[in-house]
Design a protein around this motif. Structure first.
Motif, PDB file in Angstrom:
ATOM      1  N   PHE A 156      -0.248   0.536  12.071  1.00  0.00           N
ATOM      2  CA  PHE A 156      -0.721   0.898  10.728  1.00  0.00           C
ATOM      3  C   PHE A 156      -0.012   0.545   9.657  1.00  0.00           C
ATOM      4  CE2 PHE A 156      -3.758   3.703  13.281  1.00  0.00           C
ATOM      5  CZ  PHE A 156      -4.959   3.205  12.715  1.00  0.00           C
ATOM      6  N   LYS A 157       1.275   0.754   9.916  1.00  0.00           N
ATOM      7  CA  LYS A 157       2.357   0.415   8.879  1.00  0.00           C
ATOM      8  C   LYS A 157       2.316  -0.986   8.385  1.00  0.00           C
ATOM      9  CE  LYS A 157       5.521   4.309   9.041  1.00  0.00           C
ATOM     10  NZ  LYS A 157       7.047   4.443   9.303  1.00  0.00           N
ATOM     11  N   LYS A 158       2.237  -1.762   9.404  1.00  0.00           N
ATOM     12  CA  LYS A 158       2.175  -3.287   9.489  1.00  0.00           C
ATOM     13  C   LYS A 158       0.677  -3.579   8.773  1.00  0.00           C
ATOM     14  CE  LYS A 158       2.015  -7.484  11.919  1.00  0.00           C
ATOM     15  NZ  LYS A 158       1.186  -8.137  11.563  1.00  0.00           N
ATOM     16  N   LEU A 159      -0.149  -2.970   8.989  1.00  0.00           N
ATOM     17  CA  LEU A 159      -1.452  -3.253   8.380  1.00  0.00           C
ATOM     18  C   LEU A 159      -1.506  -2.816   6.958  1.00  0.00           C
ATOM     19  CD1 LEU A 159      -4.560  -4.078   9.045  1.00  0.00           C
ATOM     20  CD2 LEU A 159      -5.159  -1.594   9.620  1.00  0.00           C
ATOM     21  N   ILE A 160      -0.839  -1.651   6.618  1.00  0.00           N
ATOM     22  CA  ILE A 160      -0.968  -1.283   5.157  1.00  0.00           C
ATOM     23  C   ILE A 160       0.042  -2.361   4.622  1.00  0.00           C
ATOM     24  CG2 ILE A 160       0.361   0.447   3.717  1.00  0.00           C
ATOM     25  CD1 ILE A 160      -0.523   2.518   5.890  1.00  0.00           C
ATOM     26  N   VAL A 161       0.990  -2.805   5.163  1.00  0.00           N
ATOM     27  CA  VAL A 161       1.891  -3.957   4.191  1.00  0.00           C
ATOM     28  C   VAL A 161       1.248  -5.019   4.064  1.00  0.00           C
ATOM     29  CG1 VAL A 161       4.126  -5.256   4.291  1.00  0.00           C
ATOM     30  CG2 VAL A 161       4.156  -2.774   5.008  1.00  0.00           C
ATOM     31  N   ASP A 162       0.300  -5.519   5.261  1.00  0.00           N
ATOM     32  CA  ASP A 162      -0.418  -6.983   4.930  1.00  0.00           C
ATOM     33  C   ASP A 162      -1.245  -6.675   3.872  1.00  0.00           C
ATOM     34  OD1 ASP A 162       1.186  -8.095   6.846  1.00  0.00           O
ATOM     35  OD2 ASP A 162      -0.121  -7.570   8.501  1.00  0.00           O
ATOM     36  N   GLU A 163      -1.903  -5.591   3.741  1.00  0.00           N
ATOM     37  CA  GLU A 163      -3.116  -5.176   3.012  1.00  0.00           C
ATOM     38  C   GLU A 163      -2.628  -5.330   1.379  1.00  0.00           C
ATOM     39  OE1 GLU A 163      -6.979  -5.090   2.022  1.00  0.00           O
ATOM     40  OE2 GLU A 163      -5.964  -5.290   4.157  1.00  0.00           O
ATOM     41  N   LEU A 164      -1.288  -4.675   1.327  1.00  0.00           N
ATOM     42  CA  LEU A 164      -0.781  -4.469   0.162  1.00  0.00           C
ATOM     43  C   LEU A 164      -0.121  -5.820  -0.496  1.00  0.00           C
ATOM     44  CD1 LEU A 164       1.035  -1.105   0.128  1.00  0.00           C
ATOM     45  CD2 LEU A 164      -0.806  -1.573  -1.090  1.00  0.00           C
ATOM     46  N   ARG A 165       0.248  -6.901   0.623  1.00  0.00           N
ATOM     47  CA  ARG A 165       0.694  -8.139  -0.050  1.00  0.00           C
ATOM     48  C   ARG A 165      -0.448  -8.979  -0.413  1.00  0.00           C
ATOM     49  NH1 ARG A 165       5.012  -9.284   4.942  1.00  0.00           N
ATOM     50  NH2 ARG A 165       6.765  -8.139   3.831  1.00  0.00           N
ATOM     51  N   ARG A 166      -1.758  -8.608  -0.206  1.00  0.00           N
ATOM     52  CA  ARG A 166      -2.986  -9.152  -0.372  1.00  0.00           C
ATOM     53  C   ARG A 166      -3.098  -8.970  -1.823  1.00  0.00           C
ATOM     54  NH1 ARG A 166      -7.464  -8.144   3.122  1.00  0.00           N
ATOM     55  NH2 ARG A 166      -8.578  -9.566   1.649  1.00  0.00           N
ATOM     56  N   TYR A 167      -2.810  -8.014  -2.354  1.00  0.00           N
ATOM     57  CA  TYR A 167      -3.064  -7.555  -3.859  1.00  0.00           C
ATOM     58  C   TYR A 167      -1.572  -7.098  -4.338  1.00  0.00           C
ATOM     59  CZ  TYR A 167      -7.657  -6.899  -2.229  1.00  0.00           C
ATOM     60  OH  TYR A 167      -9.062  -7.242  -1.505  1.00  0.00           O
ATOM     61  N   PRO A 168      -1.139  -8.042  -5.040  1.00  0.00           N
ATOM     62  CA  PRO A 168       0.250  -7.954  -5.625  1.00  0.00           C
ATOM     63  C   PRO A 168       0.336  -6.679  -6.554  1.00  0.00           C
ATOM     64  CG  PRO A 168      -0.256 -10.200  -5.580  1.00  0.00           C
ATOM     65  CD  PRO A 168      -1.533  -9.487  -5.295  1.00  0.00           C
ATOM     66  N   ALA A 169      -0.791  -6.276  -7.200  1.00  0.00           N
ATOM     67  CA  ALA A 169      -0.593  -5.429  -8.627  1.00  0.00           C
ATOM     68  C   ALA A 169      -0.834  -4.146  -7.909  1.00  0.00           C
ATOM     69  CB  ALA A 169      -1.879  -5.557  -9.465  1.00  0.00           C
ATOM     70  N   GLY A 170      -1.243  -3.848  -6.527  1.00  0.00           N
ATOM     71  CA  GLY A 170      -1.187  -2.764  -5.717  1.00  0.00           C
ATOM     72  C   GLY A 170      -2.651  -2.236  -5.480  1.00  0.00           C
ATOM     73  N   LEU A 171      -2.714  -1.427  -4.677  1.00  0.00           N
ATOM     74  CA  LEU A 171      -4.216  -0.558  -4.252  1.00  0.00           C
ATOM     75  C   LEU A 171      -4.029   0.619  -4.549  1.00  0.00           C
ATOM     76  CD1 LEU A 171      -5.301  -2.796  -1.167  1.00  0.00           C
ATOM     77  CD2 LEU A 171      -6.471  -2.410  -3.429  1.00  0.00           C
ATOM     78  N   GLU A 172      -5.021   1.548  -4.806  1.00  0.00           N
ATOM     79  CA  GLU A 172      -5.384   2.715  -4.723  1.00  0.00           C
ATOM     80  C   GLU A 172      -5.479   3.332  -3.360  1.00  0.00           C
ATOM     81  OE1 GLU A 172      -8.391   3.451  -7.691  1.00  0.00           O
ATOM     82  OE2 GLU A 172      -7.019   3.109  -9.387  1.00  0.00           O
ATOM     83  N   THR A 173      -5.273   4.619  -3.307  1.00  0.00           N
ATOM     84  CA  THR A 173      -5.200   5.221  -2.017  1.00  0.00           C
ATOM     85  C   THR A 173      -6.790   5.117  -1.393  1.00  0.00           C
ATOM     86  OG1 THR A 173      -3.719   6.804  -2.930  1.00  0.00           O
ATOM     87  CG2 THR A 173      -4.854   7.403  -0.750  1.00  0.00           C
ATOM     88  N   PRO A 174      -7.950   5.302  -2.157  1.00  0.00           N
ATOM     89  CA  PRO A 174      -9.009   5.428  -1.734  1.00  0.00           C
ATOM     90  C   PRO A 174      -9.513   3.717  -1.082  1.00  0.00           C
ATOM     91  CG  PRO A 174      -9.386   6.464  -3.552  1.00  0.00           C
ATOM     92  CD  PRO A 174      -7.929   5.888  -3.615  1.00  0.00           C
ATOM     93  N   ALA A 175      -9.197   2.932  -1.714  1.00  0.00           N
ATOM     94  CA  ALA A 175      -9.352   1.587  -1.347  1.00  0.00           C
ATOM     95  C   ALA A 175      -8.545   0.987  -0.094  1.00  0.00           C
ATOM     96  CB  ALA A 175      -8.917   0.465  -2.615  1.00  0.00           C
TER      97      ALA A 175
END
Length: 143
Positions: free
Chosen positions: A77-96
């Motif tokens: 899950f940590k790897k999945l989170i990092v991969d998802e956050l790398r797709r959005y350089p500005a960041g993501l909010e917790t619900p998204a």
């Protein structure tokens, strides 16, 4: 004229339970297990208390174990989170981020806090009071 509560009138009126003979009422016959409980109460009640405390401790441990993930799942899950956050350089909010990873928010926030303490990600709070998470070193200036 004699008083209504004079001792002579009370002696003439039969009152239940105030008889002259000392006999047990029929309803006071105790079963043997009440006697056993009374004779061994110094053993029975502490043993019962220990059993209850043991059940409470087992329930607490089971609840803690059920909410925690094992190491391999946590790493995935940590790897999945990092991969998802790398797709959005500005960041993501917790619900998204929760909808993208499929984790419920409480587990996701625990993982995000662990990752922030490890220095992998950073967060900031927007004017709408939403926490935005992003990978450290990716995106705009650090907050």
């Amino acid at each position: 004229m004699p008083s209504l509560f004079s001792p002579s009138l009370l002696a003439l009126v039969p009152i239940p339970g105030l008889g002259t003979s000392l006999e047990k009422p029929a309803s006071s016959v105790d079963p043997n297990y009440f006697e056993m409980l009374e004779r061994n109460s110094h053993i029975v009640y502490p043993a019962l208390a220990m059993v209850v405390l043991g059940l409470i401790a087992a329930a607490i441990l089971q609840a803690a174990k059920a909410q925690d993930m094992d190491g391999a799942v946590k790493a995935e899950f940590k790897k999945l989170i990092v991969d998802e956050l790398r797709r959005y350089p500005a960041g993501l909010e917790t619900p998204a981020l929760a909808s993208a990873t499929g984790l419920d928010r409480s587990k996701l926030v625990r993982l995000l806090d662990q990752m922030q303490q490890d220095g992998v990600i950073i967060s900031h709070i927007t004017t709408q009071r939403q926490t935005v998470w992003r990978v450290k070193g990716v995106g705009g200036a650090a907050y």
